[in-house]
Write an enzyme that holds these catalytic residues in place. Sequence first.
Site, mmCIF file in Angstrom:
data_model
loop_
_atom_site.group_PDB
_atom_site.id
_atom_site.type_symbol
_atom_site.label_atom_id
_atom_site.label_comp_id
_atom_site.label_asym_id
_atom_site.label_seq_id
_atom_site.Cartn_x
_atom_site.Cartn_y
_atom_site.Cartn_z
ATOM 1 N NE ARG A 177 -5.926 8.082 1.195
ATOM 2 C CZ ARG A 177 -5.058 7.138 1.559
ATOM 3 N NH1 ARG A 177 -4.610 7.099 2.790
ATOM 4 N NH2 ARG A 177 -4.642 6.232 0.694
ATOM 5 N N GLY B 47 -0.838 -12.360 17.535
ATOM 6 C CA GLY B 47 -0.522 -13.754 17.830
ATOM 7 C C GLY B 47 0.820 -14.154 17.261
ATOM 8 C CE LYS C 294 -13.390 -11.498 7.592
ATOM 9 N NZ LYS C 294 -13.717 -12.412 6.470
ATOM 10 C CE LYS D 143 -6.397 1.449 10.973
ATOM 11 N NZ LYS D 143 -5.224 0.564 10.773
ATOM 12 N N GLY E 35 0.809 -1.202 0.000
ATOM 13 C CA GLY E 35 0.000 0.000 0.000
ATOM 14 C C GLY E 35 0.847 1.258 0.000
ATOM 15 C CB THR F 286 0.345 10.661 5.631
ATOM 16 O OG1 THR F 286 0.376 10.710 7.056
ATOM 17 C CG2 THR F 286 1.762 10.548 5.118
ATOM 18 C CE1 TYR G 55 -8.904 2.941 8.504
ATOM 19 C CE2 TYR G 55 -9.276 5.241 9.069
ATOM 20 C CZ TYR G 55 -8.410 4.215 8.742
ATOM 21 O OH TYR G 55 -7.061 4.457 8.649
ATOM 22 C CG ASN H 132 -5.810 -8.550 0.994
ATOM 23 O OD1 ASN H 132 -5.443 -7.389 0.798
ATOM 24 N ND2 ASN H 132 -6.958 -8.828 1.602
#
Length: 318
Positions: A189, A105, A94, A152, A11, A178, A148, A33
Amino acid sequence: MPRTLITGGAGFLGSHLCDRFIAEGHEVLCMDNLVTGNTDNIAHLFERPDEQFKFIHHDVTDYIHVGGELDYVLHFASPASPADYLRLPIQTLKVGALGTHKALGLAKAKGARLLLASTSEVYGDPLVHPQPEDYWGNVNPIGSRGVYDEAKRFAEAITMAYQRYHGVETRIVRIFNTYGPHMRLDDGRALPTFMGQALRGEPLTVYGDGSQTRSFCYVDDLVEGIYRLLLSDENEPVNIGNTEEITIKAFAEEIIELTDSGSTITYEPLPQDDPQVREPDISKAQRTLDWAPQVERRDGLRKTLDYFQDAVEASTTA
């Protein structure tokens, strides 16, 4: 050679982090992904040997397996623009919940330090300005943006729980607006949308009357703050962003001037729960990380313009 996993590494921010950590001598495992990431952002890294860079095509909401030792996990996997998380609400929730759980984990199993990419959106439409880390926010959990914001907020909560209950070393960065190369054209954005519209000579779309404010941080400054936070002893959230606040209308006018465009401004209704103000209190970052942004907005925008000129040209010839 430290070994570092960066989720969401293809990304916008993740790809810049891949570059920085390779430059710092890390072996980087880039996991994505490609739902919103793009291998074009990391194409220049594929020629590097495996002991410097590997790409792993994987969804972090599934079990994450990484063979061998691991020193750091940077969890940046998530849709981040309004266009993406409104289009992918379930996936956004998710990755904030299941994805963060899987990343924690893995960090626990490997004895690695994890840095969570959180966001200024945890403050919602703030009633305190500028926003310090001890402000708990003003978030609508059932509004369209809640997928969103709450993803977070949950991610921060489970990260702190793993730190307190399991003893996992964790860091949390709250990222404010940013910009820079590798942003997707027209991703919803303000900056990429305005850049694309101005370079095509289209009207720039401003929501509401444009009096709402944002503070824009150039990506190199953000990456420097993240790197310092990862290596610091600070285990509670830290704001990283630029404190130079500007109205969205003035920002649109600045983009028109920068691009020497003949574009005008058009106004649309303000989206639900769109924050009216956004500016970080960075006193904690200055105190604990000796960090402050170095790139002036106009200089950063000029650095970004060439990238968007190429992106617009590629989109019109495709």
